[in-house]
Design a protein around this motif. Structure first.
Motif, PDB file in Angstrom:
ATOM      1  N   LEU A  47       0.906  -0.861  -0.011  1.00 55.36           N
ATOM      2  CA  LEU A  47       0.377  -0.554  -0.077  1.00 55.36           C
ATOM      3  C   LEU A  47       1.026   1.545   0.023  1.00 55.36           C
ATOM      4  CD1 LEU A  47      -2.897   0.329  -0.475  1.00 55.36           C
ATOM      5  CD2 LEU A  47      -2.268   0.995   2.622  1.00 55.36           C
ATOM      6  N   VAL A  48       1.029   2.230  -0.856  1.00 51.24           N
ATOM      7  CA  VAL A  48       1.233   3.252  -0.723  1.00 51.24           C
ATOM      8  C   VAL A  48       0.066   4.384  -0.445  1.00 51.24           C
ATOM      9  CG1 VAL A  48       2.324   5.542  -2.478  1.00 51.24           C
ATOM     10  CG2 VAL A  48       2.986   2.996  -2.687  1.00 51.24           C
ATOM     11  N   ILE A  49       1.073   5.440  -0.078  1.00 52.54           N
ATOM     12  CA  ILE A  49      -0.276   6.311   0.515  1.00 52.54           C
ATOM     13  C   ILE A  49       0.542   8.099   0.414  1.00 52.54           C
ATOM     14  CG2 ILE A  49      -1.003   8.383   2.477  1.00 52.54           C
ATOM     15  CD1 ILE A  49      -0.785   5.492   4.496  1.00 52.54           C
ATOM     16  N   SER A  50      -0.472   9.267  -0.533  1.00 42.70           N
ATOM     17  CA  SER A  50       0.669   9.415  -1.609  1.00 42.70           C
ATOM     18  C   SER A  50      -0.871  10.893  -1.550  1.00 42.70           C
ATOM     19  CB  SER A  50       1.220   8.727  -2.884  1.00 42.70           C
ATOM     20  OG  SER A  50       1.490  10.202  -2.856  1.00 42.70           O
ATOM     21  N   PRO A  51      -0.160  11.997  -2.301  1.00 41.85           N
ATOM     22  CA  PRO A  51      -0.821  13.112  -3.297  1.00 41.85           C
ATOM     23  C   PRO A  51      -0.516  12.384  -4.502  1.00 41.85           C
ATOM     24  CG  PRO A  51       1.031  13.769  -2.226  1.00 41.85           C
ATOM     25  CD  PRO A  51       0.940  12.411  -1.191  1.00 41.85           C
ATOM     26  N   ARG A  52       0.190  12.102  -5.064  1.00 41.82           N
ATOM     27  CA  ARG A  52       0.550  11.912  -6.274  1.00 41.82           C
ATOM     28  C   ARG A  52       0.284  10.489  -6.565  1.00 41.82           C
ATOM     29  NH1 ARG A  52       5.221  15.582  -7.067  1.00 41.82           N
ATOM     30  NH2 ARG A  52       4.819  17.600  -6.419  1.00 41.82           N
ATOM     31  N   PRO A  53      -0.918   9.644  -6.771  1.00 45.50           N
ATOM     32  CA  PRO A  53      -0.792   8.062  -7.309  1.00 45.50           C
ATOM     33  C   PRO A  53      -0.297   8.098  -8.184  1.00 45.50           C
ATOM     34  CG  PRO A  53      -2.977   9.412  -6.634  1.00 45.50           C
ATOM     35  CD  PRO A  53      -2.267  10.080  -6.744  1.00 45.50           C
ATOM     36  N   PRO A  54       1.026   6.871  -8.108  1.00 43.85           N
ATOM     37  CA  PRO A  54       1.112   6.344 -10.406  1.00 43.85           C
ATOM     38  C   PRO A  54       0.251   6.644 -10.873  1.00 43.85           C
ATOM     39  CG  PRO A  54       1.606   4.678  -8.476  1.00 43.85           C
ATOM     40  CD  PRO A  54       1.052   5.831  -7.928  1.00 43.85           C
ATOM     41  N   GLU A  55       0.211   6.652 -12.363  1.00 43.79           N
ATOM     42  CA  GLU A  55      -0.803   6.473 -12.782  1.00 43.79           C
ATOM     43  C   GLU A  55      -0.763   4.845 -14.131  1.00 43.79           C
ATOM     44  OE1 GLU A  55      -1.404  10.424 -15.670  1.00 43.79           O
ATOM     45  OE2 GLU A  55      -2.059  11.576 -14.082  1.00 43.79           O
ATOM     46  N   ALA A  56      -1.960   3.968 -13.923  1.00 43.59           N
ATOM     47  CA  ALA A  56      -1.557   2.971 -14.392  1.00 43.59           C
ATOM     48  C   ALA A  56      -2.613   2.039 -14.332  1.00 43.59           C
ATOM     49  CB  ALA A  56       0.152   2.418 -13.918  1.00 43.59           C
ATOM     50  N   GLY A  57      -2.991   1.818 -15.534  1.00 46.00           N
ATOM     51  CA  GLY A  57      -3.669   0.566 -15.326  1.00 46.00           C
ATOM     52  C   GLY A  57      -4.209  -0.229 -14.413  1.00 46.00           C
ATOM     53  N   ASP A  58      -3.282  -0.830 -13.668  1.00 48.07           N
ATOM     54  CA  ASP A  58      -3.247  -2.147 -13.051  1.00 48.07           C
ATOM     55  C   ASP A  58      -3.467  -1.376 -11.536  1.00 48.07           C
ATOM     56  OD1 ASP A  58      -0.380  -1.289 -13.431  1.00 48.07           O
ATOM     57  OD2 ASP A  58      -0.065  -2.927 -13.105  1.00 48.07           O
ATOM     58  N   ILE A  59      -3.643  -0.076 -11.316  1.00 47.14           N
ATOM     59  CA  ILE A  59      -3.311   0.593 -10.387  1.00 47.14           C
ATOM     60  C   ILE A  59      -4.286   1.205  -9.835  1.00 47.14           C
ATOM     61  CG2 ILE A  59      -1.801   2.264  -8.681  1.00 47.14           C
ATOM     62  CD1 ILE A  59      -0.171   0.092  -9.483  1.00 47.14           C
ATOM     63  N   LEU A  60      -4.695   1.328  -8.182  1.00 46.94           N
ATOM     64  CA  LEU A  60      -6.490   1.821  -7.876  1.00 46.94           C
ATOM     65  C   LEU A  60      -5.774   2.260  -6.421  1.00 46.94           C
ATOM     66  CD1 LEU A  60      -8.731  -1.865  -7.476  1.00 46.94           C
ATOM     67  CD2 LEU A  60      -7.924  -0.397  -9.538  1.00 46.94           C
ATOM     68  N   GLN A  61      -6.800   3.285  -6.679  1.00 49.30           N
ATOM     69  CA  GLN A  61      -6.547   4.729  -5.546  1.00 49.30           C
ATOM     70  C   GLN A  61      -8.530   4.685  -4.852  1.00 49.30           C
ATOM     71  OE1 GLN A  61      -5.190   7.574  -8.096  1.00 49.30           O
ATOM     72  NE2 GLN A  61      -7.229   8.352  -7.777  1.00 49.30           N
ATOM     73  N   LYS A  62      -7.966   5.460  -3.869  1.00 54.10           N
ATOM     74  CA  LYS A  62      -9.370   6.004  -2.728  1.00 54.10           C
ATOM     75  C   LYS A  62      -8.509   6.944  -2.258  1.00 54.10           C
ATOM     76  CE  LYS A  62     -13.259   5.079  -0.325  1.00 54.10           C
ATOM     77  NZ  LYS A  62     -14.004   4.300   0.144  1.00 54.10           N
ATOM     78  N   ARG A  63      -9.026   8.052  -2.177  1.00 56.44           N
ATOM     79  CA  ARG A  63      -8.749   9.727  -2.286  1.00 56.44           C
ATOM     80  C   ARG A  63      -8.789   9.139   0.077  1.00 56.44           C
ATOM     81  NH1 ARG A  63     -10.049  15.461  -3.006  1.00 56.44           N
ATOM     82  NH2 ARG A  63      -9.130  14.343  -5.082  1.00 56.44           N
ATOM     83  N   LEU A  64      -8.289   9.597   0.590  1.00 55.73           N
ATOM     84  CA  LEU A  64      -9.009   9.501   1.914  1.00 55.73           C
ATOM     85  C   LEU A  64      -8.735  10.705   2.708  1.00 55.73           C
ATOM     86  CD1 LEU A  64      -5.236   7.814   3.183  1.00 55.73           C
ATOM     87  CD2 LEU A  64      -7.972   6.190   2.819  1.00 55.73           C
ATOM     88  N   PHE A  65      -8.634  11.865   2.069  1.00 52.89           N
ATOM     89  CA  PHE A  65      -8.507  13.172   2.840  1.00 52.89           C
ATOM     90  C   PHE A  65      -8.073  14.297   1.392  1.00 52.89           C
ATOM     91  CE2 PHE A  65      -4.690  12.172   4.569  1.00 52.89           C
ATOM     92  CZ  PHE A  65      -4.123  13.703   5.015  1.00 52.89           C
ATOM     93  N   GLU A  66      -8.388  15.452   1.663  1.00 52.13           N
ATOM     94  CA  GLU A  66      -7.744  16.849   1.420  1.00 52.13           C
ATOM     95  C   GLU A  66      -7.618  17.758   3.162  1.00 52.13           C
ATOM     96  OE1 GLU A  66     -10.374  18.297  -1.794  1.00 52.13           O
ATOM     97  OE2 GLU A  66     -10.782  19.231  -0.568  1.00 52.13           O
TER      98      GLU A  66
END
Length: 306
Positions: free
Chosen positions: A150-169
């Protein structure tokens, strides 16, 4: 179009493809899988026939994967994890979890979220520990190769096999030592000050710095540090300013004053990011839920007056 039946494809061939790509060598892949080099070569020939691609080509003294092989390996990792899930008992009990879970995060999100996450995990899964790595500039490969789950970041890598969900801002704010100066009275006062910032790598600074520079806002940076923890010593006892995520006021910059920016600025989103192969994994899904669950209290504790 080839004449091979796709049902000839099995988990061993998928495992082989991933091993050769990750090892970059038929010899090392054979050692990793505990088989002979001739067995690897034979299975590779079988896989080439099924997919209709050479998969690997010679480069100097070694081999490199074709673009088709790289793409197939992404799918292979997902399919292998699906096969493992298929063979695993469906009843999930976090209390039975053993080992460690690796999360990549830089110091802001690490200090904000991971201590309360660890407390929560220790209650429900005492056999599970956390291993925390710096995320730097997150790459899809960090998640593909299993180096972290798991990665926690403001800049998720862009790739078709990578998923993301916003935690907060979070909002950016201007931090300063209230014993040495007042908040900037306006844009001119803000621009006249010396500034401190964070620069993780030579060519990667904070997003707010890039946004303001693109708008033609020129500030005088007198120092940059590799993480937020280095900011306080440069602000304390001085009239310098630092434009940073506001939630740091409850963490690394506790005791310093802050004020809104004297100009429009973007917010800072924060995401958790994972590989597609973990989409249905019960342990991974559970841990993502635990991370989401600690966010409200962590934000409340870090907010001004929290």
């Amino acid at each position: 179009m080839n004449n091979f039946d796709h049902l000839n494809l099995d988990g061993r061939l998928l495992q082989l493809l991933v091993a050769v790509i990750e090892e970059g060598s038929i010899t090392r892949a054979a050692e990793r899988l505990g088989v002979t080099q001739s067995a690897v070569s034979h299975l590779l020939d079988k896989l080439r026939g099924i997919v209709g691609d050479p998969l690997f080509v010679k480069s100097g003294r070694g081999i490199v994967p074709t673009a088709r092989a790289e793409a197939l390996a992404l799918d292979a990792r997902v399919l292998l994890d699906e096969l493992r899930r298929f063979a695993t008992h469906s009843d999930f009990d976090p209390a039975r979890l053993k080992g460690h879970f690796t999360i990549a995060a830089n110091d802001f999100q690490r200090d904000l979220l991971l201590p309360p996450l660890l407390d929560r995990l220790r209650d429900a899964a005492p056999g599970l520990s956390l291993r925390v790595l710096p995320s730097g500039v997150p790459s899809a490969e960090m998640l593909r190769d299993g180096g972290c789950q798991l990665v926690i970041s403001p800049r998720p890598p862009e790739a078709g096999d990578i998923l993301q969900k916003r935690l907060f801002e979070d909002d950016y704010r201007v931090f300063f030592d209230p014993r040495q100066r007042a908040a900037p009275a306006g844009l001119d006062d803000y621009l006249a000050a010396d500034h401190i910032t964070v620069r993780y790598e030579p060519h990667r600074g904070l997003e707010i710095d890039q946004v303001l520079a693109a708008q033609g806002i020129q500030r005088r940076f007198v120092a940059s540090v590799p993480g937020f923890a280095g900011i306080p010593s440069f602000l304390r006892g001085s009239s310098r300013l630092a434009t940073l995520p506001g939630l740091l006021g409850g963490g690394a910059l506790y005791g310093f004053a802050s004020a809104p920016l004297p100009l429009p600025s973007p917010t800072l989103p924060m995401y958790m990011v994972w590989h597609l192969r973990h989409r249905h994994d019960p342990a991974h899904s559970w841990l993502r839920g635990q991370l989401e669950a600690v966010v409200p209290a962590a934000l409340a504790a870090a907010a001004p007056g929290g």
